[in-house]
Design an enzyme around this catalytic site. Structure first.
Site, short mmCIF file in Angstrom:
data_model
loop_
_atom_site.label_atom_id
_atom_site.label_comp_id
_atom_site.label_asym_id
_atom_site.label_seq_id
_atom_site.Cartn_x
_atom_site.Cartn_y
_atom_site.Cartn_z
N GLN A 1 0.55 6.10 11.39
CA GLN A 1 0.62 6.54 10.00
C GLN A 1 2.04 7.00 9.63
O GLN A 1 2.65 7.79 10.36
CB GLN A 1 -0.37 7.69 9.74
CG GLN A 1 -1.79 7.20 9.47
CD GLN A 1 -2.40 6.52 10.66
OE1 GLN A 1 -2.52 7.12 11.71
NE2 GLN A 1 -2.77 5.26 10.49
N GLY A 2 2.51 6.52 8.51
CA GLY A 2 3.87 6.85 8.06
C GLY A 2 4.89 5.81 8.45
O GLY A 2 6.01 5.82 7.95
N ASP A 3 4.52 4.92 9.37
CA ASP A 3 5.40 3.80 9.74
C ASP A 3 5.20 2.62 8.80
O ASP A 3 6.03 1.68 8.80
CB ASP A 3 5.13 3.34 11.18
CG ASP A 3 5.56 4.36 12.21
OD1 ASP A 3 6.61 5.00 12.01
OD2 ASP A 3 4.85 4.52 13.23
N SER A 4 4.13 2.63 8.05
CA SER A 4 3.82 1.52 7.15
C SER A 4 5.01 1.14 6.29
O SER A 4 5.77 2.01 5.85
CB SER A 4 2.65 1.88 6.24
OG SER A 4 1.45 1.69 6.90
N ASP B 1 0.12 -7.49 1.66
CA ASP B 1 0.60 -6.10 1.67
C ASP B 1 2.13 -6.08 1.66
O ASP B 1 2.77 -5.62 2.60
CB ASP B 1 0.02 -5.39 2.92
CG ASP B 1 0.10 -3.88 2.80
OD1 ASP B 1 0.51 -3.38 1.73
OD2 ASP B 1 -0.24 -3.19 3.79
N HIS C 1 0.83 -1.22 0.00
CA HIS C 1 0.00 0.00 0.00
C HIS C 1 0.86 1.26 0.00
O HIS C 1 0.34 2.35 -0.23
CB HIS C 1 -1.04 -0.03 1.13
CG HIS C 1 -0.56 0.41 2.48
ND1 HIS C 1 -0.23 -0.48 3.48
CD2 HIS C 1 -0.36 1.64 3.01
CE1 HIS C 1 0.13 0.20 4.56
NE2 HIS C 1 0.08 1.48 4.30
#
Ligand code: ARG
Length: 268
Positions: free
Chosen positions: A220-223, A130, A84
């Site tokens: 959010q942003g650690d993905s 993912d 993603h």
């Protein structure tokens, strides 16, 4: 802008997860104050870390240098991240930054990407698969991290201590961290994660980690970044209901399920 789309994408993952949950008056609403009451905001509930100690943790940035996801160097020119994070992107638009703890510094190196592989079965984070592998334009002079295979089921046992790392937000809906942060979270059993997320959690493809009481999590942003146990990459930061909420652990792509495909990309 590609960046706006990426932000939107992260939010859609969160929203998608939220929509799949039973919204029976209290569940989602009561989870919110828990997230907001955190006193030590970092990753969520983390502390500063250095790429000297974690040389294989990298971040993905736009061509203008804006960080939007994490990743793990698994071979000198291969980075494992979340599908993603890369879906819809052209390789020429992605930068991989290694050896830079502080996003406002120029430390380390910025590599370009020659190829983006996305698992062919990927559709959305909550449906699994993912996983993405980037081929860099050069070999990086940083240590790589081995990844879990089917022989490493023991690393997924409930209670196993795992490390999360990233430059993402320090609270749900908050702002991203300037510095690399880390925290420790226990692996959560599949039974327990199913209680949290129902059929959105797919045990063959995902693994959950976090404390029952919340307080420590990726956000959010650690993905795309690593979940590490026993010196191996066992998970890829993928999704969750809010961040660090009690009863809602972080959900990670189960790397051992994709070991063959990741290895094929390394050999490619
Ligand atoms: N989807 C987020 C991202 O794109 C990661 C969310 C992780 N959430 C969590 N509660 N652990 O950065």
């Amino acid at each position: 802008m590609a960046e706006t789309l990426r932000r939107l994408r992260s939010w859609l993952v969160v929203l998608g997860a939220a929509l799949l949950l039973p919204v029976s008056g209290i569940s989602a609403a009561s989870a919110q104050p828990t997230t907001d009451s955190g006193v030590s905001p970092m990753i969520v509930g983390g502390t500063r870390a250095s790429t000297s100690q974690y040389p294989w943790v990298v971040y993905l940035a736009t061509s203008s240098g804006s960080q939007y996801c994490g990743g793990t160097l698994v071979a000198p020119n291969k980075v494992v991240t979340a599908a993603h994070c890369t879906v819809g992107d052209s390789a020429s638009a992605v930068r991989v930054v290694a050896g830079r703890d502080d996003k406002n510094s120029t430390a380390g190196v910025v590599a370009r990407v020659n190829k983006i592989w996305i698992h062919p079965s990927y559709r959305t984070a909550t449906q699994g698969y993912d996983v993405s592998v980037l081929t860099l334009d050069r070999n990086l002079n940083y240590a790589t991290l081995p990844f879990a295979t089917s022989a490493d089921t023991g690393l997924y046992a409930a209670g196993t201590s795992a490390t999360i790392l990233g430059w993402g937000t320090t609270s749900s809906g908050g702002s991203a961290s300037r510095y690399l942060l880390k925290a420790s979270v226990p692996v959560v059993s599949s039974t327990s994660c199913t209680s949290s997320y129902g059929t959105s959690y797919k045990s063959a493809h995902m693994v959950c980690a976090g404390y029952t009481q919340g307080g420590t999590d990726t956000c959010q942003g650690d993905s795309g970044g690593p979940l590490v146990a026993g010196g191996k990459l066992i998970g890829i930061t993928s999704w969750g209901q809010g961040c660090a909420s009690a009863g809602y652990p972080g959900v990670y792509a189960r790397v051992s399920a994709y070991a063959t495909e990741i290895q094929a990309q390394i050999n490619a």
